[in-house]
Design a protein around this motif. Structure first.
Motif, mmCIF file in Angstrom:
data_model
loop_
_atom_site.group_PDB
_atom_site.id
_atom_site.type_symbol
_atom_site.label_atom_id
_atom_site.label_comp_id
_atom_site.label_asym_id
_atom_site.label_seq_id
_atom_site.Cartn_x
_atom_site.Cartn_y
_atom_site.Cartn_z
ATOM 1 N N TRP A 255 -15.404 14.172 17.009
ATOM 2 C CA TRP A 255 -16.152 14.971 16.041
ATOM 3 C C TRP A 255 -15.409 16.252 15.727
ATOM 4 O O TRP A 255 -14.758 16.838 16.601
ATOM 5 N N THR A 256 -15.526 16.716 14.504
ATOM 6 C CA THR A 256 -14.898 17.967 14.109
ATOM 7 C C THR A 256 -15.670 19.178 14.623
ATOM 8 O O THR A 256 -15.140 20.286 14.646
ATOM 9 N N GLY A 257 -16.936 18.972 14.996
ATOM 10 C CA GLY A 257 -17.757 20.084 15.450
ATOM 11 C C GLY A 257 -18.437 20.829 14.328
ATOM 12 O O GLY A 257 -19.201 21.771 14.576
ATOM 13 N N ASN A 258 -18.190 20.428 13.078
ATOM 14 C CA ASN A 258 -18.765 21.097 11.919
ATOM 15 C C ASN A 258 -19.754 20.165 11.217
ATOM 16 O O ASN A 258 -19.578 18.942 11.235
ATOM 17 N N GLY A 259 -20.764 20.759 10.581
ATOM 18 C CA GLY A 259 -21.702 19.961 9.797
ATOM 19 C C GLY A 259 -22.711 19.228 10.655
ATOM 20 O O GLY A 259 -22.837 19.436 11.864
ATOM 21 N N ARG B 287 -24.743 5.558 23.417
ATOM 22 C CA ARG B 287 -25.045 5.248 22.020
ATOM 23 C C ARG B 287 -23.933 5.796 21.141
ATOM 24 O O ARG B 287 -23.179 6.691 21.546
ATOM 25 N N ILE B 288 -23.861 5.300 19.904
ATOM 26 C CA ILE B 288 -22.791 5.750 19.017
ATOM 27 C C ILE B 288 -22.941 7.232 18.698
ATOM 28 O O ILE B 288 -21.940 7.959 18.582
ATOM 29 N N SER B 289 -24.182 7.729 18.589
ATOM 30 C CA SER B 289 -24.380 9.153 18.301
ATOM 31 C C SER B 289 -23.879 10.020 19.458
ATOM 32 O O SER B 289 -23.265 11.069 19.240
ATOM 33 N N PRO C 244 -24.069 16.220 12.714
ATOM 34 C CA PRO C 244 -23.484 15.087 13.462
ATOM 35 C C PRO C 244 -23.863 13.731 12.877
ATOM 36 O O PRO C 244 -23.095 12.768 12.998
ATOM 37 N N ARG C 245 -25.041 13.643 12.221
ATOM 38 C CA ARG C 245 -25.460 12.356 11.659
ATOM 39 C C ARG C 245 -24.498 11.884 10.568
ATOM 40 O O ARG C 245 -24.298 10.677 10.387
ATOM 41 N N SER C 246 -23.904 12.822 9.839
ATOM 42 C CA SER C 246 -22.929 12.442 8.811
ATOM 43 C C SER C 246 -21.697 11.827 9.448
ATOM 44 O O SER C 246 -21.150 10.834 8.944
ATOM 45 N N ALA C 247 -21.256 12.417 10.562
ATOM 46 C CA ALA C 247 -20.099 11.860 11.266
ATOM 47 C C ALA C 247 -20.414 10.474 11.819
ATOM 48 O O ALA C 247 -19.568 9.565 11.767
ATOM 49 N N VAL C 248 -21.625 10.294 12.335
ATOM 50 C CA VAL C 248 -22.025 8.985 12.866
ATOM 51 C C VAL C 248 -22.008 7.940 11.755
ATOM 52 O O VAL C 248 -21.538 6.808 11.950
ATOM 53 N N LYS C 249 -22.507 8.299 10.585
ATOM 54 C CA LYS C 249 -22.519 7.353 9.462
ATOM 55 C C LYS C 249 -21.111 6.960 9.053
ATOM 56 O O LYS C 249 -20.854 5.809 8.685
ATOM 57 N N ASP C 250 -20.178 7.917 9.100
ATOM 58 C CA ASP C 250 -18.780 7.595 8.767
ATOM 59 C C ASP C 250 -18.216 6.565 9.738
ATOM 60 O O ASP C 250 -17.549 5.600 9.332
#
Length: 393
Positions: free
Chosen positions: A289-293, A233-235, A295-301
């Motif tokens: 992934w940057t490993g910070n914050g 999956r993308i996540s 993960p759902r925010s990175a997936v949305k980007d």
């Protein structure tokens, strides 16, 4: 003599106190011999139930008893549970059961935002005021698609079932509602020519407002190839750790038995992962992934980047209309190509990480039939046996 009347609340447009059909609260007023003039709530929105209460009160007047001599408002009433308190307890229980953040958010949206807001507008306070008719009105306000409404109805049923298990109410009015009809949409995928078109579009991809747009296009292409050839999956792909790539094999997950499940990647895809250029804030432990914050925010980007990529690719259906494309279709492509190649569905289920092969059959049953058609075609070809020529003597 007692009578029923209606107290209309906004947004009800009916003004007459004698109107019976609206769902506004019903009240009782009149004069009795023992208590004189009374006015009290009937604690119902049904005119018929209020009329039954009037008959009961008048019967008490005709045959006085100990309880009838008490003031009407002093009659003992069963303890009632507020809808807001039930929602709070239900959500706490859901969080304690370890549900995923996405599932908890869907329950909050339904119960906190929608159900409580609707109950406040309808002047509903207690659980026993919920009925099949007013919950049907609640569902009619949902603007979601058929499948989303069906899932919401199932969550509503689970909430009321929780209230029954807590002994707050006796029956489930949500279960008596007619089920939402949602025809399942067949799983779609990217045939080879469409996948090639998407990959080619990454070479002309430009990210708005990004300085490192060349790296972004390469990283987007690598992410698309990863999902296509791994089925992740993308996540899971965005948060993939570098340590899970062992030579050309990718660790998908650890099975319940403790056995690791690997999938081999094509040589060029594995090499693209190993040599992927860094992003704006690189992390040596992750590919994307940057490993910070969160993960759902990175997936949305990344989902926004894929929407732009699909717009550039401009994939169309045979009738010329534009095909709706989603990142999850890379995972579907992985599964469907395996099925069409003759891989048993139980093996495909293991690679996808499904808890049961029934889940795989549910999502990919049309393609299991397509594989069966391929087998039937192969069997029919075997029937055509070349005629042997008998030599002339």
């Amino acid at each position: 003599m007692l009578s029923v009347y209606t107290r209309h609340y906004p947004p009800c447009t009916e003004g007459s106190p004698s109107h019976r059909r609206c769902r506004c609260p019903k009240w009782i007023q009149g004069t009795t011999e023992t208590k004189g003039f009374i006015r009290r709530s009937a604690r119902t929105r049904s005119w018929e139930k209020a009329q039954k209460l009037v008959l009961k009160l008048e019967k008490q007047e005709d045959s006085p008893s100990v309880s009838a001599n008490l003031p009407i408002d002093a009659q003992p009433e069963p303890k009632q549970t507020r809808i807001a308190d039930a929602v709070e307890t239900f959500l706490k229980d859901a969080a304690s059961r370890g549900l995923k953040a996405a599932s908890l958010q869907k329950l909050r949206n339904l119960c906190q935002r929608q159900l409580l807001g609707w109950a406040e507008r309808e002047s509903l306070v207690f659980l026993n005021e919920l009925s099949t008719s007013n919950l049907t009105d609640f569902r009619s306000e949902w603007s979601d698609g058929p499948l989303a409404r069906k899932k919401k109805h199932e969550r509503l049923i689970s909430f009321v079932e929780f209230c029954i298990r807590c002994d707050w109410i006796q029956r489930n009015p949500a279960k008596a509602m007619k089920r939402v009809k949602a025809d399942p949409v067949p799983t779609d995928y990217f045939p080879r020519e469409e996948l090639d078109k998407i990959i080619d579009s990454t070479y002309i991809y430009r990210e708005k407002g990004q300085v490192e747009y060349r790296n972004q296009a390469t990283r987007l292409r690598t992410l698309a190839l990863l999902m296509r050839w791994s089925g992740l999956r993308i996540s899971d792909s965005v948060t993939l750790e570098r340590s899970r790539l062992v030579e050309n094999n990718l660790l998908l997950y650890q099975a319940k038995t403790g056995t690791p499940v690997f999938v081999p990647l094509p040589d060029d895809v594995a090499e693209s992962l190993r040599t992927i250029p860094p992003g704006p804030k690189p992390n040596p432990g992750y590919f994307f992934w940057t490993g910070n914050g969160d993960p759902r925010s990175a997936v949305k980007d990344w989902q926004r980047s894929f929407r732009r990529l699909f717009s550039i690719a401009n994939i169309t259906k045979p009738d010329g209309t534009r095909k709706r494309c989603f990142p999850h279709m890379f995972r579907d492509t992985f599964a469907i190509e395996l099925l069409l190649a003759g891989v048993p569905i139980d093996q495909v289920s293991i690679l996808l990480g499904h808890s049961s092969v029934k889940i795989t059959e549910k999502h990919y049953s049309p393609w299991v039939k397509a594989r069966q058609m391929q087998l039937e075609t192969s069997v029919r070809k075997s029937w055509v046996v070349p005629r042997q020529v008998t030599p002339m003597l």
